[in-house]
Design a protein around this motif. Structure first.
Motif, PDB file in Angstrom:
ATOM      1  N   ASP A  24       0.798  -1.227   0.000  1.00  0.00           N
ATOM      2  CA  ASP A  24       0.000   0.000   0.000  1.00  0.00           C
ATOM      3  C   ASP A  24       0.829   1.274   0.000  1.00  0.00           C
ATOM      4  O   ASP A  24       0.365   2.320  -0.395  1.00  0.00           O
ATOM      5  CB  ASP A  24      -1.058   0.007   1.120  1.00  0.00           C
ATOM      6  CG  ASP A  24      -0.462  -0.372   2.447  1.00  0.00           C
ATOM      7  OD1 ASP A  24       0.769  -0.439   2.535  1.00  0.00           O
ATOM      8  OD2 ASP A  24      -1.234  -0.602   3.396  1.00  0.00           O
ATOM      9  N   GLU A  25       2.069   1.191   0.466  1.00  0.00           N
ATOM     10  CA  GLU A  25       2.919   2.368   0.329  1.00  0.00           C
ATOM     11  C   GLU A  25       4.361   1.930   0.097  1.00  0.00           C
ATOM     12  O   GLU A  25       4.784   0.890   0.594  1.00  0.00           O
ATOM     13  CB  GLU A  25       2.795   3.289   1.548  1.00  0.00           C
ATOM     14  CG  GLU A  25       2.990   2.570   2.864  1.00  0.00           C
ATOM     15  CD  GLU A  25       2.843   3.480   4.072  1.00  0.00           C
ATOM     16  OE1 GLU A  25       1.953   4.348   4.056  1.00  0.00           O
ATOM     17  OE2 GLU A  25       3.621   3.340   5.009  1.00  0.00           O
ATOM     18  N   ILE A  40       8.055  -5.396  -0.917  1.00  0.00           N
ATOM     19  CA  ILE A  40       7.594  -6.705  -0.500  1.00  0.00           C
ATOM     20  C   ILE A  40       6.315  -6.531   0.315  1.00  0.00           C
ATOM     21  O   ILE A  40       6.130  -5.507   0.958  1.00  0.00           O
ATOM     22  CB  ILE A  40       8.714  -7.404   0.313  1.00  0.00           C
ATOM     23  CG1 ILE A  40       8.437  -8.884   0.488  1.00  0.00           C
ATOM     24  CG2 ILE A  40       8.930  -6.737   1.652  1.00  0.00           C
ATOM     25  CD1 ILE A  40       9.673  -9.664   0.926  1.00  0.00           C
ATOM     26  N   ALA A  42       3.433  -7.133   3.328  1.00  0.00           N
ATOM     27  CA  ALA A  42       3.633  -7.108   4.780  1.00  0.00           C
ATOM     28  C   ALA A  42       3.984  -8.486   5.346  1.00  0.00           C
ATOM     29  O   ALA A  42       4.741  -8.597   6.297  1.00  0.00           O
ATOM     30  CB  ALA A  42       2.389  -6.563   5.466  1.00  0.00           C
ATOM     31  N   GLY A  43       3.462  -9.537   4.731  1.00  0.00           N
ATOM     32  CA  GLY A  43       3.761 -10.887   5.210  1.00  0.00           C
ATOM     33  C   GLY A  43       5.090 -11.432   4.687  1.00  0.00           C
ATOM     34  O   GLY A  43       5.466 -12.544   5.021  1.00  0.00           O
ATOM     35  N   ARG A  44       5.768 -10.641   3.871  1.00  0.00           N
ATOM     36  CA  ARG A  44       7.070 -10.995   3.280  1.00  0.00           C
ATOM     37  C   ARG A  44       7.012 -12.299   2.482  1.00  0.00           C
ATOM     38  O   ARG A  44       7.888 -13.151   2.563  1.00  0.00           O
ATOM     39  CB  ARG A  44       8.153 -11.046   4.360  1.00  0.00           C
ATOM     40  CG  ARG A  44       8.293  -9.706   5.073  1.00  0.00           C
ATOM     41  CD  ARG A  44       9.376  -9.698   6.116  1.00  0.00           C
ATOM     42  NE  ARG A  44      10.719  -9.669   5.536  1.00  0.00           N
ATOM     43  CZ  ARG A  44      11.348  -8.569   5.140  1.00  0.00           C
ATOM     44  NH1 ARG A  44      10.755  -7.405   5.212  1.00  0.00           N
ATOM     45  NH2 ARG A  44      12.561  -8.625   4.658  1.00  0.00           N
ATOM     46  N   VAL A  45       5.944 -12.435   1.721  1.00  0.00           N
ATOM     47  CA  VAL A  45       5.734 -13.638   0.923  1.00  0.00           C
ATOM     48  C   VAL A  45       5.984 -13.347  -0.550  1.00  0.00           C
ATOM     49  O   VAL A  45       6.457 -14.187  -1.296  1.00  0.00           O
ATOM     50  CB  VAL A  45       4.288 -14.157   1.132  1.00  0.00           C
ATOM     51  CG1 VAL A  45       3.973 -15.293   0.181  1.00  0.00           C
ATOM     52  CG2 VAL A  45       4.092 -14.597   2.577  1.00  0.00           C
ATOM     53  N   LEU A  47       7.465 -10.581  -3.502  1.00  0.00           N
ATOM     54  CA  LEU A  47       8.250  -9.390  -3.819  1.00  0.00           C
ATOM     55  C   LEU A  47       7.903  -8.933  -5.226  1.00  0.00           C
ATOM     56  O   LEU A  47       7.749  -9.754  -6.130  1.00  0.00           O
ATOM     57  CB  LEU A  47       9.741  -9.708  -3.723  1.00  0.00           C
ATOM     58  CG  LEU A  47      10.703  -8.568  -4.053  1.00  0.00           C
ATOM     59  CD1 LEU A  47      11.728  -8.437  -2.938  1.00  0.00           C
ATOM     60  CD2 LEU A  47      11.400  -8.772  -5.379  1.00  0.00           C
ATOM     61  N   ILE A 126      15.194  -5.214   2.462  1.00  0.00           N
ATOM     62  CA  ILE A 126      15.105  -6.368   1.564  1.00  0.00           C
ATOM     63  C   ILE A 126      16.351  -6.432   0.702  1.00  0.00           C
ATOM     64  O   ILE A 126      16.983  -5.410   0.427  1.00  0.00           O
ATOM     65  CB  ILE A 126      13.848  -6.328   0.663  1.00  0.00           C
ATOM     66  CG1 ILE A 126      13.649  -4.942   0.053  1.00  0.00           C
ATOM     67  CG2 ILE A 126      12.634  -6.761   1.416  1.00  0.00           C
ATOM     68  CD1 ILE A 126      12.522  -4.885  -0.936  1.00  0.00           C
ATOM     69  N   LYS A 127      16.679  -7.638   0.312  1.00  0.00           N
ATOM     70  CA  LYS A 127      17.846  -7.818  -0.546  1.00  0.00           C
ATOM     71  C   LYS A 127      17.431  -8.560  -1.810  1.00  0.00           C
ATOM     72  O   LYS A 127      17.589  -9.779  -1.902  1.00  0.00           O
ATOM     73  CB  LYS A 127      18.914  -8.636   0.179  1.00  0.00           C
ATOM     74  CG  LYS A 127      19.499  -7.929   1.374  1.00  0.00           C
ATOM     75  CD  LYS A 127      20.595  -8.798   1.964  1.00  0.00           C
ATOM     76  CE  LYS A 127      20.917  -8.383   3.380  1.00  0.00           C
ATOM     77  NZ  LYS A 127      21.233  -9.539   4.214  1.00  0.00           N
ATOM     78  N   SER A 130      19.812 -11.170  -3.887  1.00  0.00           N
ATOM     79  CA  SER A 130      19.995 -12.603  -3.655  1.00  0.00           C
ATOM     80  C   SER A 130      18.898 -13.428  -4.333  1.00  0.00           C
ATOM     81  O   SER A 130      19.114 -14.577  -4.697  1.00  0.00           O
ATOM     82  CB  SER A 130      20.044 -12.894  -2.159  1.00  0.00           C
ATOM     83  OG  SER A 130      19.002 -12.250  -1.503  1.00  0.00           O
ATOM     84  N   LEU A 131      17.728 -12.816  -4.518  1.00  0.00           N
ATOM     85  CA  LEU A 131      16.681 -13.534  -5.253  1.00  0.00           C
ATOM     86  C   LEU A 131      17.041 -13.620  -6.735  1.00  0.00           C
ATOM     87  O   LEU A 131      16.808 -14.617  -7.396  1.00  0.00           O
ATOM     88  CB  LEU A 131      15.341 -12.822  -5.100  1.00  0.00           C
ATOM     89  CG  LEU A 131      14.658 -12.942  -3.745  1.00  0.00           C
ATOM     90  CD1 LEU A 131      13.452 -12.015  -3.674  1.00  0.00           C
ATOM     91  CD2 LEU A 131      14.221 -14.373  -3.489  1.00  0.00           C
ATOM     92  N   TYR A 250       8.521 -12.393  -7.212  1.00  0.00           N
ATOM     93  CA  TYR A 250       9.022 -13.607  -6.582  1.00  0.00           C
ATOM     94  C   TYR A 250       8.020 -14.012  -5.516  1.00  0.00           C
ATOM     95  O   TYR A 250       7.639 -13.176  -4.693  1.00  0.00           O
ATOM     96  CB  TYR A 250      10.391 -13.380  -5.929  1.00  0.00           C
ATOM     97  CG  TYR A 250      11.493 -13.198  -6.934  1.00  0.00           C
ATOM     98  CD1 TYR A 250      12.178 -14.293  -7.438  1.00  0.00           C
ATOM     99  CD2 TYR A 250      11.836 -11.928  -7.386  1.00  0.00           C
ATOM    100  CE1 TYR A 250      13.190 -14.124  -8.372  1.00  0.00           C
ATOM    101  CE2 TYR A 250      12.839 -11.749  -8.319  1.00  0.00           C
ATOM    102  CZ  TYR A 250      13.512 -12.852  -8.812  1.00  0.00           C
ATOM    103  OH  TYR A 250      14.505 -12.683  -9.731  1.00  0.00           O
ATOM    104  N   LEU A 251       7.583 -15.250  -5.543  1.00  0.00           N
ATOM    105  CA  LEU A 251       6.573 -15.689  -4.582  1.00  0.00           C
ATOM    106  C   LEU A 251       7.104 -16.897  -3.809  1.00  0.00           C
ATOM    107  O   LEU A 251       7.449 -17.927  -4.386  1.00  0.00           O
ATOM    108  CB  LEU A 251       5.288 -16.060  -5.335  1.00  0.00           C
ATOM    109  CG  LEU A 251       4.158 -16.673  -4.517  1.00  0.00           C
ATOM    110  CD1 LEU A 251       3.691 -15.726  -3.420  1.00  0.00           C
ATOM    111  CD2 LEU A 251       2.972 -17.022  -5.420  1.00  0.00           C
ATOM    112  N   ALA A 252       7.144 -16.764  -2.480  1.00  0.00           N
ATOM    113  CA  ALA A 252       7.652 -17.854  -1.646  1.00  0.00           C
ATOM    114  C   ALA A 252       6.676 -19.024  -1.655  1.00  0.00           C
ATOM    115  O   ALA A 252       5.457 -18.818  -1.639  1.00  0.00           O
ATOM    116  CB  ALA A 252       7.859 -17.361  -0.212  1.00  0.00           C
TER     117      ALA A 252
END
Lengths: 262, 480
Positions: A24-25, A40, A42-45, A47, A126-127, A130-131, A250-252
């Motif tokens: 959202d922001e 990313i 909020a749940g960091r799932v 990017l 976030i990095k 590496s992804l 990228y999706l975990a």
């Protein structure tokens, strides 16, 4: 200071609509080569990484890099007010804390001006590098419609989908209490291009985020998505938009649900 | 997707509100309304003879939801002086005329069911009908302004009295000429129990009301929307105050916000409406916690698992805090033979409660847009207290609330039971006696086993949220 113009209002609207589905922001980087954004949820799932190349703008003036924080929901609300024939101008002066958005009708007789106050945003660390280093063994480019249908099918059964790929096919599978479904896309299908598969890969992914990614399809002329999978790795989906620009996700994965005894 | 929609758990899903069994009144609630006999008969006789009710309104206003958009609205006046004296004795810090305890549920935590029913059965509510339906408008409902245009002089006076009482900070002597008084006690899972009903001819507020300056501001600013009024003016400035600070006249309690919202005193002028109390309770809980939850999203995440445990009136709670961004699930299990899981003749519940039925609602990091239709009002009541706790402790976390209700909870008393119990469990913050620290999720879940009669495996099966966070990996693993 920068001033960028894009005549295709639908494209810019579609791009930020897709971004707003994930976050959202965020902070947006305006630089002499184009606009970029990496953020990313909020749940960091999931990017999202957006690159709008300056070639895809109809006019692009930016002398130095500017990072500005914006509420994307507000930005989308403003962009939704544009009509098909409007061209959109983003303006920013160093001295102000506002981004100005101009909507100019194609005849050039009517101009609407909106401004949006910049926000100080503490970006989660976030990095993405590496992804980007992950090397995928399997990837294929398929029509967005294929992905859309596969997700809709899976949605009947569960909130996740199992994506499997080997040297023969790409398979979407979902199972639930109702039963199960499978959508098999054979590598011989002429709609699939760049089919590369060097091993058997499998991963389970949340439909919610795959649906968010599909919002990119509202950008005009986006038809293909390139999907990369490797076992135990995030799913990568990239869309080429407009010409030289791109949106990457990228999706975990989810892990298999072990039914532990309690 | 939601829960299964078979006919076998209709009492649990309905809780006396949706009439899913097809009967006109909930058989379980009728059964419990026998409790009305708690108010002495002589008093009814006296009032019915004199046709006058006089007493200090707590203050209180109630708006009924049955028959909406034809709503019943009216002030509440106590009818039993003896009981009031008793109430005052229970709250010795207040002056004799203070009857606020009869209506303010924030004061009730720790009291017995009998006490609460006594309070409520000694508080009579007046009823006069107002039609807020407007067929010509797209929303279908009239704003307060439009309702007022059509009122008779007498109706106008009754509405004014209701609104005046809704604004008052102090209990206020009120007198009503009545045409009739009906002894009864109505139970509702959302609002506190409701006492006898009288039909008012006139209502006169005898004393001068006293208004909290914040309330005055919010009511008089007709350009302020209801959400901002509640959050920015009534709720947020008081966050650090305790319920007990009510008498210092600074604090605006949730019950007061509900009164203001339901009597059409909040919002921009063209949008003010009469809102049934039950809906207003959920609205206030939702508005306050939704906005506050946005703020805690910037706070640091906890780095250990925590559980809190507490119980009240045979309502058992475990609150589980998991490291991660703010998100929330509430699960509720009515154990066998509790109110909504007993066998009711003529209702197809029979036999289905042998396996525990657990209902749940949850929201992930982005919040929820649809009403929590399984748990309903309690979801928002608990969320309000949890978010407040996290805000005051400057932390964010994933939170799972487990609630198990046993047979000792005789009648539903309203969502305040959940709100106040959760508030009480969390009131001492991290480090309170009811708290345990855990290294792992599995370790934390043992607390469920220790405190609940329903086995852990059923809770885990029912939870959608725990399943997601147990299986969903995060990109952090690849971004080290």
């Amino acid at each position: 200071m920068f001033e960028l113009t894009m005549n295709d209002s639908r494209a810019i609207q579609g791009v930020f609509d897709a971004v707003a589905a994930i976050i959202d922001e965020t902070e947006i980087n305006f630089n002499p080569n184009g606009i970029s954004l990496t953020s990313i949820d909020a749940g960091r799932v999931c990017l999202i990484s957006l690159n709008l190349d300056k070639e895809d703008f109809d006019a692009y003036k930016c002398d130095k890099e500017e990072k500005i924080g914006l509420n994307i929901e507000d930005l989308v609300k403003i962009l939704k007010r544009s009509s098909v024939n409007d061209s959109i101008v983003f303006q920013y002066a160093d001295t102000s804390n506002k981004l100005v958005i101009l909507m100019q009708s194609s005849e050039g007789k009517k101009i609407r001006k909106f401004s949006i106050t910049l926000k100080d945003i503490s970006m989660p660390p976030i990095k993405p590098e590496s992804l980007e280093k992950i090397s995928y063994n399997n990837s294929v480019s398929l029509p967005i419609g294929y992905l859309q249908e596969a997700i809709k099918d899976a949605d009947i059964y569960n909130d996740t989908v199992i994506i499997r790929m080997n040297d023969q096919s790409l398979v979407f599978r979902s199972e639930g209490n109702v039963g199960d479904t499978e959508c098999i896309m054979d590598k011989e299908d002429t709609m699939l291009t760049n089919f590369v598969a060097s091993d058997d890969a499998e991963g389970t992914f949340a439909l919610k985020f795959l649906n968010h990614m599909l919002k990119v399809s509202s950008v005009p002329n986006v038809t293909q998505v390139e999907v990369s999978v490797s076992t135990d790795q995030p799913l990568k989906a990239s869309f080429n938009i407009m010409g030289a620009s791109s949106i990457k996700y990228y999706l975990a994965p989810r892990i298999e649900d072990e039914d532990e005894e309690y | 997707m939601g829960n299964s929609t078979t006919a076998d758990e209709i009492c649990l899903r309905c809780k006396g509100a949706r009439m899913l069994c097809g009967k006109t009144h909930c058989p379980l609630l009728i059964k419990s309304s026998i409790l009305k006999s708690i108010a002495p008969l002589d008093m009814y006789k006296k009032i019915q003879r004199d046709k006058i009710i006089f007493g200090a309104s707590p203050p209180g206003v109630f708006v009924g939801r049955f028959g909406y958009p034809q709503v019943n609205i009216g002030p509440m006046i106590p009818i039993n002086e003896d009981l009031i004296e008793k109430a005052v004795l229970l709250n010795p810090t207040v002056t004799t005329k203070d009857t606020s305890v009869l209506d303010i549920s924030e004061f009730w935590y720790g009291k017995s069911q009998e006490e609460i029913i006594t309070y409520r059965s000694s508080l009579a509510r007046s009823n006069f009908k107002l039609n807020v339906y407007s067929p010509s408008k797209s929303t279908g409902f009239k704003t307060l302004e439009e309702v007022e245009e059509k009122l008779t002089l007498n109706e106008r006076r009754l509405l004014d009295a209701s609104q005046e009482l809704a604004m008052s900070k102090i209990s206020i002597d009120t007198e009503s000429k009545i045409t009739r008084l009906m002894p009864q006690l109505t139970m509702d899972p959302h609002s506190p129990p409701l006492g006898p009903i009288f039909t008012p001819e006139t209502i006169r507020i005898v004393d001068n009301i006293k208004v909290n300056p914040r309330v005055d501001y919010a009511v008089n600013d007709s350009d302020l929307n209801a959400t901002d009024a509640i959050f920015d003016y009534l709720y947020k400035p008081n966050l650090t105050l305790l319920n007990e600070d009510y008498h210092s006249h600074k604090l605006v309690l949730g019950t007061e916000m509900v009164r203001l919202l339901s009597s059409g005193l909040l919002g921009t002028k063209e949008r003010r409406k009469i809102v049934p109390t039950r809906w207003a309770i959920a609205a206030v809980d939702d508005i306050t916690s939704k906005r506050l939850a946005k703020e805690i999203r910037h706070y640091p995440e906890i780095n250990q698992f925590y559980t809190f445990h507490g119980k009240y009136l045979d309502n058992n709670f475990v609150i589980l805090l998991i490291p991660g961004p703010w998100s929330y699930e509430m699960m509720e299990c009515w154990a066998a033979n509790s109110i909504w899981t007993q066998t009711v003749p003529g209702v197809q519940n029979a036999d289905s409660f042998r396996i525990p039925k657990i209902i749940q609602d949850h929201e992930m990091e982005t919040g929820r847009k649809k009403y929590a239709s399984n748990i309903t009002g309690a979801y928002y009541a608990a969320r309000k207290e949890i978010v407040e706790f996290l805000y005051l402790n400057h932390k964010q976390a994933r939170v799972v609330l487990f609630r198990e209700i046993k047979g000792g909870y005789l009648v539903p008393l309203g969502v305040w039971v959940i709100r106040e119990t959760v508030r009480n469990i969390l009131k001492d913050g991290f480090g309170s006696d009811s708290m345990n620290k855990h290294e792992t999720l599995d370790d934390a879940l043992i607390r469920i086993r220790e405190n609940f009669s329903v086995p852990l495996k059923y809770w885990l099966q029912a939870s959608k949220f725990l399943k997601i966070i147990r299986t969903q990996r995060t990109l952090n693993e690849w971004m080290k």
